[in-house]
Write a protein that holds these residues in place. Structure first.
Motif, PDB file in Angstrom:
ATOM      1  N   PHE A  71      38.470  60.682 -46.479  1.00  8.10           N
ATOM      2  CA  PHE A  71      37.906  62.457 -46.456  1.00  8.10           C
ATOM      3  C   PHE A  71      39.369  62.961 -47.159  1.00  8.10           C
ATOM      4  CE2 PHE A  71      34.862  62.368 -42.048  1.00  8.10           C
ATOM      5  CZ  PHE A  71      34.615  61.112 -42.966  1.00  8.10           C
ATOM      6  N   ALA A  72      39.977  62.730 -46.523  1.00 14.46           N
ATOM      7  CA  ALA A  72      41.438  63.014 -47.404  1.00 14.46           C
ATOM      8  C   ALA A  72      41.493  63.053 -48.849  1.00 14.46           C
ATOM      9  CB  ALA A  72      42.324  63.350 -46.425  1.00 14.46           C
ATOM     10  N   GLY A  73      40.828  61.941 -48.948  1.00 10.98           N
ATOM     11  CA  GLY A  73      41.128  61.158 -50.382  1.00 10.98           C
ATOM     12  C   GLY A  73      40.134  61.790 -50.921  1.00 10.98           C
ATOM     13  N   LEU A  74      39.204  62.693 -50.525  1.00 11.62           N
ATOM     14  CA  LEU A  74      38.007  63.096 -51.156  1.00 11.62           C
ATOM     15  C   LEU A  74      38.008  64.028 -51.568  1.00 11.62           C
ATOM     16  CD1 LEU A  74      35.075  60.182 -49.905  1.00 11.62           C
ATOM     17  CD2 LEU A  74      36.170  59.810 -52.989  1.00 11.62           C
ATOM     18  N   GLY A  75      38.923  64.575 -50.600  1.00 14.10           N
ATOM     19  CA  GLY A  75      38.946  65.831 -50.678  1.00 14.10           C
ATOM     20  C   GLY A  75      37.286  66.850 -49.720  1.00 14.10           C
ATOM     21  N   LEU A  76      36.957  66.108 -48.702  1.00 12.86           N
ATOM     22  CA  LEU A  76      35.990  66.655 -47.777  1.00 12.86           C
ATOM     23  C   LEU A  76      36.672  67.295 -46.767  1.00 12.86           C
ATOM     24  CD1 LEU A  76      34.061  63.065 -47.798  1.00 12.86           C
ATOM     25  CD2 LEU A  76      34.332  64.926 -49.771  1.00 12.86           C
ATOM     26  N   ASP A  77      36.441  68.933 -46.784  1.00 12.58           N
ATOM     27  CA  ASP A  77      36.082  69.156 -45.733  1.00 12.58           C
ATOM     28  C   ASP A  77      35.739  68.968 -44.160  1.00 12.58           C
ATOM     29  OD1 ASP A  77      37.463  71.213 -43.676  1.00 12.58           O
ATOM     30  OD2 ASP A  77      37.215  72.491 -45.195  1.00 12.58           O
ATOM     31  N   ARG A  78      35.680  68.425 -43.367  1.00 14.85           N
ATOM     32  CA  ARG A  78      34.931  67.924 -41.968  1.00 14.85           C
ATOM     33  C   ARG A  78      33.080  67.872 -43.014  1.00 14.85           C
ATOM     34  NH1 ARG A  78      34.285  73.266 -39.295  1.00 14.85           N
ATOM     35  NH2 ARG A  78      33.639  71.440 -37.539  1.00 14.85           N
ATOM     36  N   PRO A  79      32.863  67.005 -43.471  1.00 15.66           N
ATOM     37  CA  PRO A  79      31.660  66.739 -43.892  1.00 15.66           C
ATOM     38  C   PRO A  79      30.908  66.356 -42.626  1.00 15.66           C
ATOM     39  CG  PRO A  79      33.195  64.524 -44.029  1.00 15.66           C
ATOM     40  CD  PRO A  79      34.338  65.670 -43.444  1.00 15.66           C
ATOM     41  N   HIS A  80      29.350  66.159 -42.985  1.00 14.61           N
ATOM     42  CA  HIS A  80      28.464  66.507 -42.040  1.00 14.61           C
ATOM     43  C   HIS A  80      28.590  64.246 -41.144  1.00 14.61           C
ATOM     44  CE1 HIS A  80      26.920  70.270 -42.098  1.00 14.61           C
ATOM     45  NE2 HIS A  80      27.057  70.088 -43.412  1.00 14.61           N
ATOM     46  N   VAL A  96      34.344  64.617 -32.340  1.00 11.19           N
ATOM     47  CA  VAL A  96      35.194  64.677 -31.202  1.00 11.19           C
ATOM     48  C   VAL A  96      37.186  65.103 -32.124  1.00 11.19           C
ATOM     49  CG1 VAL A  96      36.917  63.702 -29.833  1.00 11.19           C
ATOM     50  CG2 VAL A  96      34.654  63.584 -29.885  1.00 11.19           C
ATOM     51  N   ALA A  97      37.479  64.450 -32.776  1.00 11.36           N
ATOM     52  CA  ALA A  97      38.363  64.560 -33.948  1.00 11.36           C
ATOM     53  C   ALA A  97      38.550  65.822 -34.672  1.00 11.36           C
ATOM     54  CB  ALA A  97      38.429  63.574 -34.284  1.00 11.36           C
ATOM     55  N   GLY A  98      37.451  66.742 -34.477  1.00 16.87           N
ATOM     56  CA  GLY A  98      37.196  67.685 -35.580  1.00 16.87           C
ATOM     57  C   GLY A  98      37.379  67.056 -37.024  1.00 16.87           C
ATOM     58  N   LEU A  99      36.866  66.315 -37.135  1.00 23.30           N
ATOM     59  CA  LEU A  99      36.655  65.547 -38.617  1.00 23.30           C
ATOM     60  C   LEU A  99      35.200  66.174 -39.299  1.00 23.30           C
ATOM     61  CD1 LEU A  99      39.173  62.505 -38.122  1.00 23.30           C
ATOM     62  CD2 LEU A  99      39.617  64.506 -39.499  1.00 23.30           C
ATOM     63  N   ALA A 100      34.346  65.906 -38.195  1.00 19.99           N
ATOM     64  CA  ALA A 100      33.042  66.591 -38.818  1.00 19.99           C
ATOM     65  C   ALA A 100      32.307  67.763 -38.561  1.00 19.99           C
ATOM     66  CB  ALA A 100      32.371  65.562 -37.640  1.00 19.99           C
ATOM     67  N   ARG A 101      32.196  68.362 -39.532  1.00 20.91           N
ATOM     68  CA  ARG A 101      31.147  69.683 -39.533  1.00 20.91           C
ATOM     69  C   ARG A 101      29.947  69.362 -38.591  1.00 20.91           C
ATOM     70  NH1 ARG A 101      32.489  73.320 -42.511  1.00 20.91           N
ATOM     71  NH2 ARG A 101      33.474  72.190 -43.857  1.00 20.91           N
ATOM     72  N   SER A 102      29.302  68.475 -38.364  1.00 22.40           N
ATOM     73  CA  SER A 102      27.973  68.013 -37.897  1.00 22.40           C
ATOM     74  C   SER A 102      27.530  66.498 -37.268  1.00 22.40           C
ATOM     75  CB  SER A 102      26.482  68.297 -37.988  1.00 22.40           C
ATOM     76  OG  SER A 102      25.724  68.029 -38.993  1.00 22.40           O
ATOM     77  N   PHE A 192      32.297  55.475 -24.442  1.00 19.93           N
ATOM     78  CA  PHE A 192      32.149  57.425 -25.719  1.00 19.93           C
ATOM     79  C   PHE A 192      32.304  58.094 -23.387  1.00 19.93           C
ATOM     80  CE2 PHE A 192      30.939  61.761 -26.704  1.00 19.93           C
ATOM     81  CZ  PHE A 192      31.859  61.997 -27.649  1.00 19.93           C
ATOM     82  N   THR A 193      33.469  59.030 -24.146  1.00 16.68           N
ATOM     83  CA  THR A 193      33.866  60.146 -23.221  1.00 16.68           C
ATOM     84  C   THR A 193      34.691  62.032 -23.726  1.00 16.68           C
ATOM     85  OG1 THR A 193      36.321  58.842 -22.529  1.00 16.68           O
ATOM     86  CG2 THR A 193      34.830  58.670 -21.681  1.00 16.68           C
ATOM     87  N   GLY A 194      34.280  61.434 -25.014  1.00 13.96           N
ATOM     88  CA  GLY A 194      35.343  62.505 -25.802  1.00 13.96           C
ATOM     89  C   GLY A 194      34.048  64.041 -25.104  1.00 13.96           C
ATOM     90  N   ASP A 195      34.037  65.053 -25.624  1.00 18.84           N
ATOM     91  CA  ASP A 195      33.959  66.266 -26.008  1.00 18.84           C
ATOM     92  C   ASP A 195      34.146  66.606 -27.433  1.00 18.84           C
ATOM     93  OD1 ASP A 195      33.391  68.915 -25.224  1.00 18.84           O
ATOM     94  OD2 ASP A 195      34.755  69.267 -24.586  1.00 18.84           O
ATOM     95  N   PRO A 196      32.918  66.997 -27.842  1.00 19.53           N
ATOM     96  CA  PRO A 196      33.373  67.339 -29.363  1.00 19.53           C
ATOM     97  C   PRO A 196      33.030  69.024 -29.300  1.00 19.53           C
ATOM     98  CG  PRO A 196      30.845  67.218 -28.912  1.00 19.53           C
ATOM     99  CD  PRO A 196      31.384  66.428 -27.811  1.00 19.53           C
ATOM    100  N   GLY A 197      33.016  69.767 -27.942  1.00 17.17           N
ATOM    101  CA  GLY A 197      33.157  70.793 -28.271  1.00 17.17           C
ATOM    102  C   GLY A 197      31.577  71.949 -28.910  1.00 17.17           C
ATOM    103  N   THR A 198      32.057  72.687 -30.030  1.00 14.57           N
ATOM    104  CA  THR A 198      30.709  73.563 -30.277  1.00 14.57           C
ATOM    105  C   THR A 198      30.227  72.719 -31.801  1.00 14.57           C
ATOM    106  OG1 THR A 198      32.215  74.683 -32.184  1.00 14.57           O
ATOM    107  CG2 THR A 198      31.656  75.756 -29.520  1.00 14.57           C
ATOM    108  N   VAL A 199      30.579  71.639 -31.685  1.00 13.11           N
ATOM    109  CA  VAL A 199      29.704  71.334 -33.077  1.00 13.11           C
ATOM    110  C   VAL A 199      28.361  70.565 -32.917  1.00 13.11           C
ATOM    111  CG1 VAL A 199      30.169  68.744 -34.490  1.00 13.11           C
ATOM    112  CG2 VAL A 199      32.078  69.892 -33.442  1.00 13.11           C
ATOM    113  N   PRO A 200      27.642  70.038 -33.304  1.00 17.64           N
ATOM    114  CA  PRO A 200      26.449  70.121 -33.288  1.00 17.64           C
ATOM    115  C   PRO A 200      26.449  68.808 -33.431  1.00 17.64           C
ATOM    116  CG  PRO A 200      26.113  71.954 -35.324  1.00 17.64           C
ATOM    117  CD  PRO A 200      27.768  71.998 -35.152  1.00 17.64           C
ATOM    118  N   ILE A 201      25.585  68.047 -32.416  1.00 21.48           N
ATOM    119  CA  ILE A 201      25.423  66.876 -31.960  1.00 21.48           C
ATOM    120  C   ILE A 201      23.606  66.561 -31.821  1.00 21.48           C
ATOM    121  CG2 ILE A 201      25.684  64.678 -30.089  1.00 21.48           C
ATOM    122  CD1 ILE A 201      28.220  65.788 -32.013  1.00 21.48           C
TER     123      ILE A 201
END
Length: 271
Positions: A71-80, A96-102, A192-201
């Motif tokens: 993602f970083a190499g392609l310049g993607l800021d939190r892709p879906h 969960v890692a904050g790397l995805a928009r949805s 899987f035990t994580g918490d994605p917070g407010t990210v739409p899932i």
């Protein structure tokens, strides 16, 4: 870490992640439809398809780190992101890692009991063993509808999408997946035990899934109480082949919950 991918379309970035033993072509039935609305990146996970296996594979952390680098190499800021099976679990972990928009997870790993995991891995290992049948024999077998049904019934409920060419390509991808053993070993104990917070899932499950049975959606509901859950009638473990229209609706519906669909500048078609 090198990750091979194909890229099509324009719009907000959407990354598609396949399951264990598969390759980017798992998403072919829906790729062009999604590319009408999005900049779609369908990738080969490390150790599968045309992506080399990592020197050290620590399981899920290795996969998440590799995609974060991509993602970083392609310049993607939190892709879906959308994923199937192992890819579904990775999609959730990226959220969960904050790397995805949805995140859209289709029959995701990570919600099975130990016994259910062992059963799923036995089936997948058996399929991989069969993938080492000589290619000329496979090619002849896949020219018959029976051959395609026999080989792919554990994954899909409708094998009509599988042409002889597609069936052989998927089998050779399973055979050539150098990351299979390490990923299966780590997958045997993954949950899987994580918490994605407010990210739409969205979690969607085929009601005919024979690898990760739909009963596992009950556990997913407990772990992800804020997620949207969708049943995919008539679909097996790889619903992109069974009902492409339903999968497109599910993925686009998840993205729509973020209100995000911005266009991107010019970019490479593959990597």
């Amino acid at each position: 870490m090198t990750v091979h991918f194909v890229r099509r379309g324009h719009g907000g970035p959407l990354v598609l992640i396949h399951g264990i033993g598969h390759h980017w072509r798992a998403w072919e039935p829906v790729l062009d439809r999604l590319a009408e609305r999005h900049d779609v990146i369908a990738l080969d996970l490390p150790g599968f398809g045309r992506s080399p296996a990592p020197a050290v594979n620590r399981g899920m952390p290795t996969a998440v780190a590799a995609l974060g680098e991509l993602f970083a190499g392609l310049g993607l800021d939190r892709p879906h992101v959308a994923g199937n099976s192992l890819g579904g679990a990775i999609a959730l972990e990226l959220a969960v890692a904050g790397l995805a928009r949805s995140a859209t997870a289709l029959s995701p790993a990570g919600f099975a009991t130990p016994a259910q995991v062992r059963r799923a891995l036995r089936t997948l290992r058996s399929m991989r063993l069969g993938a080492f049948t000589p290619a000329p024999v496979l090619r002849a077998f896949y020219r018959t509808a029976f051959g395609r049904r026999f080989s792919f019934a554990p994954l899909v409920s409708d094998t009509s999408y599988f042409t002889p060419e597609r069936a052989l390509a998927d089998t050779l991808a399973l055979r050539g997946g150098k990351g299979f053993a390490a990923v299966a070993r780590h997958g045997a104990t993954y949950a899987f035990t994580g918490d994605p917070g407010t990210v739409p899932i969205t979690v969607a499950w085929g009601d005919r899934d024979r690898i990760l049975r739909p009963v596992q959606a009950r556990r997913a509901r407990e772990v992800l109480p804020a997620a949207c859950f969708v049943e995919l009638p008539g679909c097996g473990h790889v619903p992109m082949s069974d009902d492409p229209d339903a999968v497109v609706r599910v993925v686009l519906g998840t993205v729509a919950r973020t209100g995000s669909a911005s266009a991107l500048p010019d970019r490479p078609a593959s990597g």
